[in-house]
Design a protein around this motif. Structure first.
Motif, mmCIF file in Angstrom:
data_model
loop_
_atom_site.group_PDB
_atom_site.id
_atom_site.type_symbol
_atom_site.label_atom_id
_atom_site.label_comp_id
_atom_site.label_asym_id
_atom_site.label_seq_id
_atom_site.Cartn_x
_atom_site.Cartn_y
_atom_site.Cartn_z
ATOM 1 N N UNK A 124 -85.520 47.896 99.439
ATOM 2 C CA UNK A 124 -86.335 47.804 101.062
ATOM 3 C C UNK A 124 -85.809 47.210 102.072
ATOM 4 N N UNK A 125 -85.766 46.092 101.382
ATOM 5 C CA UNK A 125 -85.223 44.921 102.901
ATOM 6 C C UNK A 125 -84.199 44.710 103.109
ATOM 7 N N UNK A 126 -83.422 45.089 102.335
ATOM 8 C CA UNK A 126 -82.522 45.710 101.779
ATOM 9 C C UNK A 126 -81.543 46.437 102.929
ATOM 10 N N UNK A 151 -75.625 53.021 103.502
ATOM 11 C CA UNK A 151 -76.674 53.496 103.734
ATOM 12 C C UNK A 151 -77.253 54.482 103.507
ATOM 13 N N UNK A 152 -76.414 55.492 103.448
ATOM 14 C CA UNK A 152 -76.510 56.761 103.804
ATOM 15 C C UNK A 152 -76.762 56.901 101.927
ATOM 16 N N UNK A 153 -76.401 56.820 101.558
ATOM 17 C CA UNK A 153 -76.155 57.266 100.067
ATOM 18 C C UNK A 153 -77.474 56.679 99.061
ATOM 19 N N UNK A 154 -77.359 55.811 99.215
ATOM 20 C CA UNK A 154 -78.475 54.050 99.728
ATOM 21 C C UNK A 154 -79.972 55.097 99.415
ATOM 22 N N UNK A 155 -80.458 55.491 100.658
ATOM 23 C CA UNK A 155 -81.343 56.037 101.184
ATOM 24 C C UNK A 155 -82.229 56.939 100.406
ATOM 25 N N UNK A 156 -81.052 57.560 99.976
ATOM 26 C CA UNK A 156 -80.882 58.987 99.102
ATOM 27 C C UNK A 156 -81.732 58.624 97.819
ATOM 28 N N UNK A 187 -91.437 62.312 99.837
ATOM 29 C CA UNK A 187 -90.427 62.841 100.415
ATOM 30 C C UNK A 187 -89.657 63.798 100.732
ATOM 31 N N UNK A 188 -89.715 64.617 100.865
ATOM 32 C CA UNK A 188 -88.937 65.935 100.843
ATOM 33 C C UNK A 188 -86.779 65.169 100.948
ATOM 34 N N UNK A 189 -87.339 64.400 101.918
ATOM 35 C CA UNK A 189 -86.122 64.706 102.800
ATOM 36 C C UNK A 189 -85.528 64.038 102.597
ATOM 37 N N UNK A 190 -84.479 63.189 102.688
ATOM 38 C CA UNK A 190 -83.756 61.827 103.163
ATOM 39 C C UNK A 190 -84.254 61.416 103.993
ATOM 40 N N UNK A 191 -84.856 59.938 103.963
ATOM 41 C CA UNK A 191 -85.948 59.361 104.346
ATOM 42 C C UNK A 191 -85.545 58.072 105.558
ATOM 43 N N UNK A 192 -86.181 57.284 106.641
ATOM 44 C CA UNK A 192 -85.452 56.308 107.203
ATOM 45 C C UNK A 192 -85.648 55.378 106.329
ATOM 46 N N UNK A 193 -85.464 54.208 107.009
ATOM 47 C CA UNK A 193 -85.370 52.798 106.379
ATOM 48 C C UNK A 193 -86.752 52.543 106.448
ATOM 49 N N UNK A 194 -87.611 52.953 108.207
ATOM 50 C CA UNK A 194 -88.841 52.711 108.467
ATOM 51 C C UNK A 194 -89.098 53.400 106.956
#
Length: 545
Positions: free
Chosen positions: A509-511, A482-487, A1-8
């Motif tokens: 992942x669930x959070x 969420x944005x920071x968490x996904x990073x 994942x080279x970019x910030x991914x979505x939660x999905x």
């Protein structure tokens, strides 16, 4: 994942990677000798299932496992199987070190194998790594008109390698043999000295291809016994195996502290030796002794496993049914531990999917008299350590202190938790934070005491292990960050190298899932697939099982 991914995307990655990683974990847990033991016992399908469970994208992966099987097949005279295994191994090789190990094991006297190696090394499309070419020249023994220009290429490439390049020592080991064979005494002596200098300078075991290259060169030059004391202790099993394969039985027996499996290996590979009956008796008698030593903590689980596997391989020649029973027992032990971890994750995923909140949990043992005694010992060992190297080795003590701090903070005693943490920092908070063994519990202690910024600062400064970063991601999700968490989650998922890593990231992942119930269902499906992947190995046995 080279970019910030979505939660999905994170949920998809987790679910896709878990089954193959679980199978690879079992294969690695079973050890490199497992496939050899299965093959020797006539369980070809089991051996192949074990080898194919390894990933192809890791240095110690599927090509290495298939190479081990090829070596075992050669030892029992199954040359056609050797060819098939090497063909499959070269076809899935992704790293130069993969091909180096396969070149080391290839039987160049067999024309079909020699042609196969040439196709995948010299005639392969794409870049040819210098270490591959060097060892191809060492093993293939080409005619002078073909070897000389290629030797010049290796020499020029070696001169251009950085001084600390891990390939240098392996290339020099190959040149030691090539120059000696060509009668170029001074060039051979120079290459030999560079190998010795590299070993003396502090020789790391990894990558194993380099270590095996050095051992192969020293064995061919009849200098392995002299080199042995300079090699890391962890290479002793590979060194002993090389001596036995090379027929240097007396030298293997002369080594100090040989591995426990040596009598069984000798009995299996040297059945005509007058001492074979003695070796068999010694190996059989050692079974109960080794089990007792393991129970008492005198040998590691790996030493015990390898001795059991070698005993099974020895029995495979005369009593395949008993050998298979041994292998099934070993598989059951290791698979059981992996499945227990998957079942624990299944339970927690099910609970979160049903609506249970994600939150930090302390370990109540720290509130008991026994826990208080453990904490006192940990504080003494940690704080009294004479230097940071010792403190790193005693990382469990530091981790225990921060774990206790987490428990006290969650129970409402924040002052005691902070005081404990201050003691554990021993006047250098930044240095303690960089010690990987303590990071998981340090992060949870920071979170439990409301110091989220401290944990976040560490995570941005240094990639954390999955078990360390997961609680922080959960906390950020609860803070609507969420944005920071996904990073943090995206890179953590791509760094995961085991099913344990992914299981540690399951709460994260669930959070971040928009629909936790749907995400949990996707993860539960992946957990079932992981269990099936493990069963795909354990059930690959003949009807005799």
């Amino acid at each position: 994942m080279s970019t910030v991914p979505s939660s999905e995307a994170c949920a998809w990655w987790w679910s896709s990677e878990l089954p193959p990683l679980a199978a690879a974990d079992l294969a690695m847990e079973l050890g490199w000798q497992f496939g050899e033991a299965a093959l020797t016992s006539g369980e070809v399908e089991l051996a192949l299932a074990w080898a194919r469970a390894f990933r192809v994208d890791t240095v110690n992966g599927r090509p290495t496992a298939l190479g081990h099987l090829a070596r075992a097949a050669r030892d029992v005279g199954r040359i056609e199987l050797v060819r098939q295994l090497l063909a499959e191994a070269f076809a899935c090789a992704r790293h130069a070190w993969h091909r180096v190990e396969l070149i080391l094991d290839a039987e160049f006297a067999d024309d079909a194998i020699a042609a196969l190696v040439r196709d995948h090394v010299i005639d392969r499309e794409g870049g040819l790594d210098v270490v591959e070419l060097a060892w191809y020249l060492a093993r293939a023994q080409l005619l002078d008109e073909e070897e000389t220009p290629r030797l010049a290429i290796v020499t020029r490439a070696l001169a251009g390698l950085p001084r600390k390049d891990e390939r240098r020592c392996a290339v020099d080991a190959a040149l030691w043999l090539v120059h000696a064979r060509r009668g170029e005494a001074q060039a051979a002596a120079d290459a030999r000295q560079r190998v010795l200098d590299a070993v003396e300078a502090g020789f790391d075991i990894w990558p194993m291809g380099r270590s095996r290259a050095v051992i192969a060169a020293a064995l061919a030059a009849d200098e392995l016994l002299a080199l042995a004391p300079r090699l890391p202790w962890g290479l002793t099993p590979e060194l002993v195996a090389a001596l036995v394969r090379g027929g240097a039985v007396e030298r293997a027996l002369a080594l100090p502290y040989p591995p426990a499996w040596l009598p069984a290996r000798l009995a299996r590979t040297r059945p005509d030796d007058p001492r074979a009956a003695e070796w068999i008796a010694s190996a059989e008698a050692s079974e109960a002794v080794l089990a007792e030593q393991y129970a008492e903590g005198l040998i590691t689980s790996f030493e015990h496993r390898d001795a059991r596997l070698e005993l099974a391989a020895m029995r495979g020649r005369s009593d395949p049914a008993r050998a298979l029973a041994d292998l099934v027992d070993i598989m059951t032990d290791h698979a059981g531990r992996l499945l227990a971890g998957l079942h624990t994750t299944r339970r927690s995923v099910t609970e979160v999917g049903a609506g249970e909140e994600l939150e930090l949990v302390g370990d109540e043992k720290w509130s008991t008299p026994r826990g208080e005694r453990m904490l006192a010992r940990a504080l003494k060992e940690w704080c009294d350590a004479p230097d940071w190297a010792t403190r790193y080795r005693r990382g469990r003590d530091g981790a225990n202190i921060f774990a206790a701090a987490t428990t006290f903070a969650l129970a409402g005693d924040r002052p005691r938790a902070l005081a404990l943490m201050q003691q554990a920092f021993v006047d250098d908070r930044n240095l303690v934070a960089l010690l990987e063994p303590v990071q998981p519990t340090l992060v949870t202690a920071w979170l439990a005491t409301g110091q989220v910024e401290q944990a976040l600062g560490l995570a941005w400064a240094k990639p954390l292990s999955p078990v360390a970063v997961a609680p922080l991601i959960v906390e950020l999700a609860a803070m609507d960050e969420a944005a920071h968490a996904l990073e943090l989650l995206g890179p953590a998922l791509t760094r995961a190298t085991s099913s344990a890593d992914l299981r540690a990231l399951a709460p994260a992942v669930l959070a971040l899932a928009d629909d936790r119930a749907a995400c949990a269902q996707e993860m539960l499906t992946a957990l079932s697939a992981a269990e099936s992947a493990i069963a795909g190995i354990t059930t690959s046995v003949s009807r005799r099982a």
